[in-house]
Design an enzyme around this catalytic site. Structure first.
Site, PDB file in Angstrom:
ATOM      1  N   ALA A 147      -7.550 -11.678   7.544  1.00 50.06           N
ATOM      2  CA  ALA A 147      -6.803 -11.708   6.275  1.00 50.06           C
ATOM      3  C   ALA A 147      -7.332 -10.651   5.317  1.00 50.06           C
ATOM      4  O   ALA A 147      -7.174 -10.758   4.101  1.00 50.06           O
ATOM      5  CB  ALA A 147      -6.888 -13.093   5.639  1.00 50.06           C
ATOM      6  N   SER A 148      -7.992  -9.633   5.884  1.00 48.77           N
ATOM      7  CA  SER A 148      -8.471  -8.499   5.096  1.00 48.77           C
ATOM      8  C   SER A 148      -9.311  -8.936   3.902  1.00 48.77           C
ATOM      9  O   SER A 148     -10.323  -9.576   4.054  1.00 48.77           O
ATOM     10  CB  SER A 148      -7.289  -7.628   4.667  1.00 48.77           C
ATOM     11  OG  SER A 148      -6.570  -7.193   5.807  1.00 48.77           O
ATOM     12  N   HIS A 149      -8.821  -8.623   2.699  1.00 48.96           N
ATOM     13  CA  HIS A 149      -9.614  -8.800   1.480  1.00 48.96           C
ATOM     14  C   HIS A 149      -9.431 -10.160   0.819  1.00 48.96           C
ATOM     15  O   HIS A 149     -10.037 -10.415  -0.216  1.00 48.96           O
ATOM     16  CB  HIS A 149      -9.219  -7.716   0.477  1.00 48.96           C
ATOM     17  CG  HIS A 149      -7.756  -7.766   0.130  1.00 48.96           C
ATOM     18  ND1 HIS A 149      -6.797  -7.196   0.939  1.00 48.96           N
ATOM     19  CD2 HIS A 149      -7.099  -8.325  -0.907  1.00 48.96           C
ATOM     20  CE1 HIS A 149      -5.609  -7.404   0.396  1.00 48.96           C
ATOM     21  NE2 HIS A 149      -5.759  -8.087  -0.721  1.00 48.96           N
TER      22      HIS A 149
END
Length: 267
Positions: A147-149
């Protein structure tokens, strides 16, 4: 509370869901508050980049069922696109987020059940390595569980195509159409052909790192400044698996790892 939300939640009590999930859904029904609404007011949308949402039970959350339905839709499109291929290969990796390994294994199992040869990373790996693995192995598609960042309570599902890039037109909207056709978890091929799943590690790590080293514009600069002071933190992330090793192989001798942030943890 909207009656449609309640009825939607109740469907999870009688369907082919695991008992732990059913207990959690019943708990939400008993509470009958915004948590129930947030979990079921809509289906988690598969967008052009894939899925992203909070982890939890419900049609609007990241769980093995929403991941499974998305994977079946993606698999259906891959089969349509490469119907003449004798063997369809796909790659799957994940990061250090909560349930990332579970979601990656769920994805791999469904791809295998659909007849694909699945290359699943043995443990977490950085996003760019998926792009490399897809091309190096001759895969038709790939999935990265990340979910990346986003905050820790989130996870995500990113779909890639045979060029090693995330989906672009026309594949993005076509995959969305196929995912939306999956109306029930009973439409998903959850298991079968487990022998089609191949775990990989150094087999891809080494050629990937070798390819990175070839990108160096001026290796002599590194030799001249090999003792430059470098501090690296993976922020409890996937990079800890390869970044220190790559820096060492480039020839940097003064790399300092922030140990407190090198502990792999989705929390």
């Amino acid at each position: 509370m909207d009656q449609k939300i309640i009825e939607k939640a109740k469907q999870w009590l009688v369907g082919n869901y695991d008992e732990k999930t059913k207990k959690e859904v019943q708990y939400l029904l008993d509470k009958n508050d915004t948590d129930l609404e947030n979990a079921f007011y809509q289906n988690l949308e598969f967008g052009t980049g894939g899925l992203r949402g909070e982890i939890g039970v419900g049609s609007n959350k990241m769980n093995i069922y929403t991941v499974g339905m998305a994977t079946q839709g993606f698999a259906n499109y891959i089969k349509k696109s490469f119907s003449k291929e004798k063997e369809i290969k796909v790659a799957v990796i994940h990061d250090c987020r909560i349930r990332s390994r579970l979601f990656a294994e769920t994805t791999a199992n469904i791809f295998a059940a659909n007849g694909f040869t699945v290359y699943l990373s043995e443990e977490l790996r950085p996003t760019p390595e998926l792009s490399f693995a897809i091309r190096d192995l001759g895969c038709k598609a790939g999935v990265n569980i990340t979910a990346s960042h986003n905050p820790a309570k989130y996870n995500g599902y990113k779909a890639y195509w045979s060029d090693g890039c995330q989906l672009v037109a026309p594949h993005d909207t076509n995959v969305i159409d196929e995912v939306e056709k999956i109306k029930s978890i009973d439409d998903v091929k959850w298991s079968g052909n487990a022998e089609n799943i191949i775990l990989w590690g150094e087999e891809i790590d080494k050629p990937y790192i070798d390819a990175i080293k070839e990108l160096s514009i001026n290796p002599d600069i590194i030799k001249k400044h090999k003792d430059i002071n470098i501090v690296y933190t993976s922020i409890h992330g996937t990079g800890i698996k390869l970044v220190p090793r790559v820096l060492k192989e480039f020839g940097f001798e003064n790399v300092n790892i922030v140990e407190e942030q090198a502990v792999i943890s989705g929390e």
